[in-house]
Design an enzyme around this catalytic site. Structure first.
Site, mmCIF file in Angstrom:
data_model
loop_
_atom_site.group_PDB
_atom_site.id
_atom_site.type_symbol
_atom_site.label_atom_id
_atom_site.label_comp_id
_atom_site.label_asym_id
_atom_site.label_seq_id
_atom_site.Cartn_x
_atom_site.Cartn_y
_atom_site.Cartn_z
ATOM 1 C CE1 TYR A 72 -3.994 -1.330 0.352
ATOM 2 C CE2 TYR A 72 -3.049 -2.897 2.902
ATOM 3 C CZ TYR A 72 -4.063 -2.128 1.138
ATOM 4 O OH TYR A 72 -5.176 -3.196 1.899
ATOM 5 C CB THR A 100 13.728 23.599 -13.243
ATOM 6 O OG1 THR A 100 12.657 22.429 -13.883
ATOM 7 C CG2 THR A 100 15.007 22.741 -14.143
ATOM 8 C CD GLN A 101 15.178 29.253 -12.978
ATOM 9 O OE1 GLN A 101 15.967 30.642 -12.098
ATOM 10 N NE2 GLN A 101 14.442 30.591 -14.036
ATOM 11 C CB CYS A 105 1.461 -16.509 -5.513
ATOM 12 S SG CYS A 105 2.977 -17.174 -4.084
ATOM 13 C CD GLU A 132 -0.177 -16.285 3.940
ATOM 14 O OE1 GLU A 132 -1.410 -17.197 3.335
ATOM 15 O OE2 GLU A 132 -0.715 -15.239 4.356
ATOM 16 N NE ARG A 172 7.010 -15.384 6.293
ATOM 17 C CZ ARG A 172 6.382 -14.478 5.558
ATOM 18 N NH1 ARG A 172 5.136 -14.095 5.823
ATOM 19 N NH2 ARG A 172 7.418 -13.075 5.726
ATOM 20 C CG HIS A 184 5.026 -13.312 -7.850
ATOM 21 N ND1 HIS A 184 3.593 -13.378 -7.520
ATOM 22 C CD2 HIS A 184 5.467 -14.440 -6.782
ATOM 23 C CE1 HIS A 184 2.921 -13.220 -6.413
ATOM 24 N NE2 HIS A 184 4.408 -14.239 -4.882
ATOM 25 C CD GLU A 188 3.625 -11.692 -11.039
ATOM 26 O OE1 GLU A 188 3.475 -13.149 -11.325
ATOM 27 O OE2 GLU A 188 3.242 -10.970 -9.764
HETATM 28 N N1 GLN Z 1 0.531 -14.904 1.210
HETATM 29 C C1 GLN Z 1 0.825 -16.460 0.611
HETATM 30 C C2 GLN Z 1 1.773 -17.544 1.230
HETATM 31 O O1 GLN Z 1 2.295 -16.953 1.394
HETATM 32 C C3 GLN Z 1 0.906 -16.029 -1.011
HETATM 33 C C4 GLN Z 1 2.370 -15.418 -0.440
HETATM 34 C C5 GLN Z 1 2.184 -14.677 -2.119
HETATM 35 O O2 GLN Z 1 1.216 -14.495 -3.085
HETATM 36 N N2 GLN Z 1 2.851 -14.060 -3.181
HETATM 37 O O3 GLN Z 1 3.085 -18.310 0.673
#
Ligand code: GLN
Length: 545
Positions: free
Chosen positions: A54, A190-191, A382, A406, A472, A517, A519
């Protein structure tokens, strides 16, 4: 020996220094040079790993498992050069290294000070692993004038002096605001910003001036005169319709020419900008549009999902479609409100991205169910993959208590914590209740793709991939049989067969969940196969609805 370009920012924050640095990197690359980009962040966190998305935006993870600033994502997307741990450091990391040395007695009883000890450590970090590169672009986070960035600015001032102009260049990004009542662009901020830099002993040689309209020649000359730079080195940086058009724009304004001129390098001839022309052409001339719902928790803050957003755009480039993103807060599906689900009617793909913590999970599970039942292309990343597994366990495999540890201890830990880890031959120990910083499975790990699976086809038939992780918890392999019997197939596993990396549904047009991930590795000129595949499936879906 590498030449260093130091990039600072003035007047206000959020001017897009990261994109500016990345674009210059792309330009120098298009001229045939070997570049590397780095980011120095002036805060006390050792890395952004423990910072809220955030506040700080996404945590970008490198192959070697460093948790870094999201600007490193821009660097990789613009240059294709994979960043490493050496490419990002914070004041916190520098201080903790210096203090650790002090505790070891390495300073032999001397007084440890900001100058020279902290500045020396900064200079060393800037120059580490830079051999073989023509240019190292070093972005200094924050805005000139902040107390925080002083040690960084002092360190680069010293470097400028030590290396000389042949090997160093200071580039300053500023804002030239338009004042409506005067009907003019104003150069004074800028100056002042350059004055501030000068008071620290740094004379910038190139100014990149952000403005929302063309900079009149007159104003350009004025800035040059007052800031002591050549008029040609005052480069207008106008607002762009796409970040991927920035390299083309900077080139048109002469940025690469000015940088090469400074270093006494030939600036004749043209850089090869075809890659960028193709990307911009595809973005500006889409042949259709698909709508993707991204169902997450931080959906009100785009920066929290920066790489995801870009990767989806890359998927669109691959199919020449515009990707319209509908960021949906998963909590709206939790009230049992039928109208909320309508939000997902008619979308062409549903994506549940990464996330942490229990809040909003029930809604994410509902979104997975909707995608499964309505046969809408689904992509879980994930946490999104973990939710897809819990959804299958609860709603299909007859395990109503399925959950993730979790969210606290549970009877059916379909997703759980591994307390021991194999990486190469190094075993990492994790303790419950230990430090939060640096306790995740981070960086690139291999996965083996099952023969005949959708995901193997998506990756072009390769049997093994490497992708970046940051989590995790793990899907519990002990539930494999029951989940597969219910229709959720484990189509990618760690090479030792212990960790589920990918799940998919053979009975669904396109339903894939991945523990990693993807992406983070997508580029506009090389869209990630999973994003290209997902958007491809959405294009098919769009023809159906
Ligand atoms: N909270 C989940 C974990 O720790 C997924 C983490 C995530 O999406 N990057 O495994």
């Amino acid at each position: 020996m590498a030449r260093f370009v130091f990039i600072t920012g003035g007047v206000v924050s959020s001017l897009g220094k990261g994109i500016a640095a990345a674009s210059l990197g792309a330009l120098l690359q298009a001229r045939g040079y070997k570049v590397r980009l780095r980011k120095l962040d002036p805060y006390l966190n050792v890395d952004p790993g423990t910072m809220s998305p955030y506040q700080h935006g996404e945590v970008y993870v490198t192959d070697d498992g460093a948790e870094t600033d999201l600007d490193l994502g821009h660097y990789e997307r613009f240059t294709g050069v994979a960043a490493t741990r050496a490419d990002a450091f914070t004041t916190g990391r520098i201080y903790s290294e210096v203090i650790a040395k002090e505790r070891r007695g390495d300073y032999l009883g001397g007084t440890v000070q900001v100058i020279p000890h902290i500045t020396d450590a900064i200079k060393e970090a800037i120059q580490a692993e830079t051999e073989g590169y023509d240019f190292v672009l070093v972005e200094i986070g924050g805005t000139v004038g902040d107390i925080e960035s002083l040690p960084f600015l002092e360190a680069i001032r010293q470097m400028g002096n030590e290396l000389g102009p042949q090997r160093s260049l200071f580039l300053h990004l500023t804002l030239v605001p338009y004042i409506a009542s005067a009907g003019e662009l104003k150069t004074k901020p800028t100056q002042h910003s350059v004055k501030e830099l000068l008071s620290l002993g740094i004379q910038p040689q190139i100014l990149l001036c952000r403005a929302d309209r063309p900079l009149p020649e007159n104003e350009r000359r004025k800035i040059a005169l007052f800031c002591n730079v050549r008029p040609e080195s005052v480069i207008p940086a106008l607002d762009a319709d796409s970040i991927y058009s920035v390299p083309l724009q900077y080139h048109a304004e002469g940025l690469d020419r000015e940088v090469l001129r400074h270093f006494n390098l030939s600036f004749y001839g043209e850089p090869d900008m075809r890659r960028w022309e193709r990307i911009v052409h595809a973005i500006r001339n889409p042949e259709g549009e698909v709508t993707i719902a991204v169902v997450g928790k931080y959906t009100n803050l785009l920066d929290a999902y920066k790489s995801l957003h870009e990767a989806l755009i890359h998927g669109g480039i691959a199919h020449r479609v515009r990707v319209k993103l509908d960021w949906v807060d998963s909590q709206i599906f939790e009230g049992g409100d039928a109208a909320a689900v309508q939000r997902l009617e008619g979308v062409h793909g549903i994506l549940v991205p990464g996330g942490f913590g229990e809040r909003g999970t029930q809604g994410k599970i509902e979104a997975v169910r909707f995608a499964r039942e309505r046969r809408i292309p689904f992509f879980g990343i994930c946490f999104g993959m973990q939710m897809a597994v819990i959804e299958a366990a609860r709603n299909q495999a007859g395990i109503p208590e399925a959950s993730s540890t979790e969210f606290g201890p549970c009877a059916e830990p379909v997703v759980g914590l591994l307390t021991e880890w194999q990486r190469g031959n190094m075993v990492e120990k994790r303790r419950e209740g230990g430090d939060l910083g640096g306790t995740m499975r981070l960086g690139a790990y291999p996965a083996v793709l099952a023969e005949g699976s959708l995901v193997r086809e998506v990756y072009g038939g390769v049997a093994e991939i490497r992708e970046r992780h940051r989590h995790r918890y793990e899907v519990n392999i002990a539930y494999r049989e029951r989940l597969e019997a219910a229709g959720l197939v484990f189509s990618g596993l760690s090479p030792d067969g212990v960790l589920p990396e990918i799940v998919e549904r053979p009975d669904h047009p396109w339903f894939i969940g991945v523990q990693y991930h993807p992406e983070l590795r997508s580029k506009p000129f090389d869209p990630h196969p999973l994003f290209a595949g997902f958007i491809g499936a959405a294009v098919k879906q769009a023809r159906l609805v």
